[in-house]
Design an enzyme around this catalytic site. Structure first.
Site, PDB file in Angstrom:
ATOM      1  N   HIS A 166       6.550   0.786  -4.038  1.00  0.00           N
ATOM      2  CA  HIS A 166       6.367   1.751  -5.085  1.00  0.00           C
ATOM      3  C   HIS A 166       7.539   1.345  -6.304  1.00  0.00           C
ATOM      4  CE1 HIS A 166       4.978   6.108  -5.600  1.00  0.00           C
ATOM      5  NE2 HIS A 166       5.226   5.369  -6.866  1.00  0.00           N
ATOM      6  N   GLU A 209       4.856   6.502   3.012  1.00  0.00           N
ATOM      7  CA  GLU A 209       5.955   5.930   2.356  1.00  0.00           C
ATOM      8  C   GLU A 209       7.484   6.264   2.778  1.00  0.00           C
ATOM      9  OE1 GLU A 209       5.891   5.889  -2.051  1.00  0.00           O
ATOM     10  OE2 GLU A 209       3.800   4.919  -1.988  1.00  0.00           O
ATOM     11  N   ARG A 252      -1.949   6.269  -7.160  1.00  0.00           N
ATOM     12  CA  ARG A 252      -1.131   7.061  -6.135  1.00  0.00           C
ATOM     13  C   ARG A 252      -1.997   6.632  -4.806  1.00  0.00           C
ATOM     14  NH1 ARG A 252       2.567   8.060  -8.435  1.00  0.00           N
ATOM     15  NH2 ARG A 252       3.558  10.018  -9.332  1.00  0.00           N
TER      16      ARG A 252
END
Length: 318
Positions: free
Chosen positions: A278, A259, A230
């Site tokens: 991601h 992000e 994470r």
């Protein structure tokens, strides 16, 4: 009639399986924005989560009893409210073991065998056979923080590459293919041994910014850092500093505190950083594996049994 609402698509055969297992439930499939709020409010079982409709799902008159997320991470859900209402929460932890462990080794090989530089050279038609920065994974020590199913799969590949595998997990319980396992209290000691540090930790109150100036300082000079866990488990400013000061020789990052990563962020311009958007867990098999988790839990739920797969412990946030 009780209701199951899935915010993720099911094939016709999957829908049939759900109806066979739960014949007394009405199954509704659709995107949250396209469903009438009353349908969400009447859902006893919800597959997925709708952030923009949390008030409806958590309304005092809501019938919600179980949420099966379509993700492994659950840090974006209102866990306190779900816990207060005794709503069961399960995730898809474990289904990412194959794609993410393969991504980790793609990253490791890119760093050790200079593949990123080779791609850049190819784009500029530059024949540069200088190999002074080349290294091997064989014989190196890999430290895996957060040894669950992904960590175990990564350890298996590391063992096949002839690496020494050190694992870090809260319980300290041994795991296959990990030659040395330590508890989180021994994190810095483990980090000092690693040539490659792999972060697969979930985001909790205990892990937020766990990788900071202190933990980066504890790492071996020249270590490589990989984050597929994470983004917020890493203090980005401390990571940038460790890279700029050459404490770390390289980093491969799939997740970030913010992000998308802002276009003007210094990480983009660092030659020793590999960035992916991601997608380490992406795979064409994602939906079928997630559905298997849901189906196994559904079989237990309709029998009023404990859910066998990935029941989230609210006290630990995972």
């Amino acid at each position: 009639m009780s209701s199951i609402v899935s915010l993720h698509a099911f094939t016709e055969s999957q829908q049939q399986l759900v109806q066979e297992i739960a014949p007394d439930y009405k199954l509704t499939i659709g995107k949250a924005k396209e469903l009438d709020p009353s349908i969400l409010k009447n859902a006893e079982i919800l597959v997925g989560w709708a952030r923009n409709h949390a008030d409806t799902l958590l309304d005092p008159d809501s019938k919600l009893k179980w949420v099966q997320t379509w993700s492994a991470g659950v840090d974006y859900l209102p866990q306190a409210e779900l816990s207060d209402r005794n709503i069961l929460l399960t995730n898809t932890s474990g289904i990412h073991a194959i794609p993410i462990s393969e991504m980790v080794f793609g990253m490791l090989l890119s760093m050790s065998r200079m593949l990123k530089q080779a791609i850049l050279n190819q784009a500029s038609r530059n024949w540069d056979s200088t190999d002074t920065a080349m290294s091997e994974l064989h014989g190196k020590t890999i430290v895996i923080t957060g040894v669950g199913e992904i960590g175990t799969a990564t350890a298996r590949l590391a063992e096949a590459f002839g690496m020494n595998v050190v694992g870090v997990r809260r319980s300290g319980k041994p795991a296959p293919h990990v030659s040395k396992m330590v508890k989180m209290e021994q994190l810095e000691e483990a980090l000092s041994e690693g040539d490659y540090i792999i972060n697969i930790l979930p985001l909790t109150e205990d892990t937020k910014h766990l990788f900071n100036e202190q933990t980066f300082s504890a790492m071996k000079t020249g270590a490589c850092f990989v984050n597929v866990g994470r983004g917020a488990t890493v203090q980005t400013s401390a990571l940038v500093k460790a890279l700029e000061e050459k404490k770390l020789s390289a980093a491969a990052l799939d997740v970030f505190e913010e992000e998308p990563l802002p276009a003007d962020h210094p990480l983009w311009g660092m030659d020793n950083v590999l960035i992916t958007p991601h997608f380490a867990g992406s795979t064409p098999h994602y939906s079928e594996r997630a559905f298997e988790v849901f189906l196994e839990n559904l079989k237990a739920y309709v029998k009023n049994e404990d859910l066998p797969r990935n029941l989230v412990d609210y006290s630990r946030s995972y």
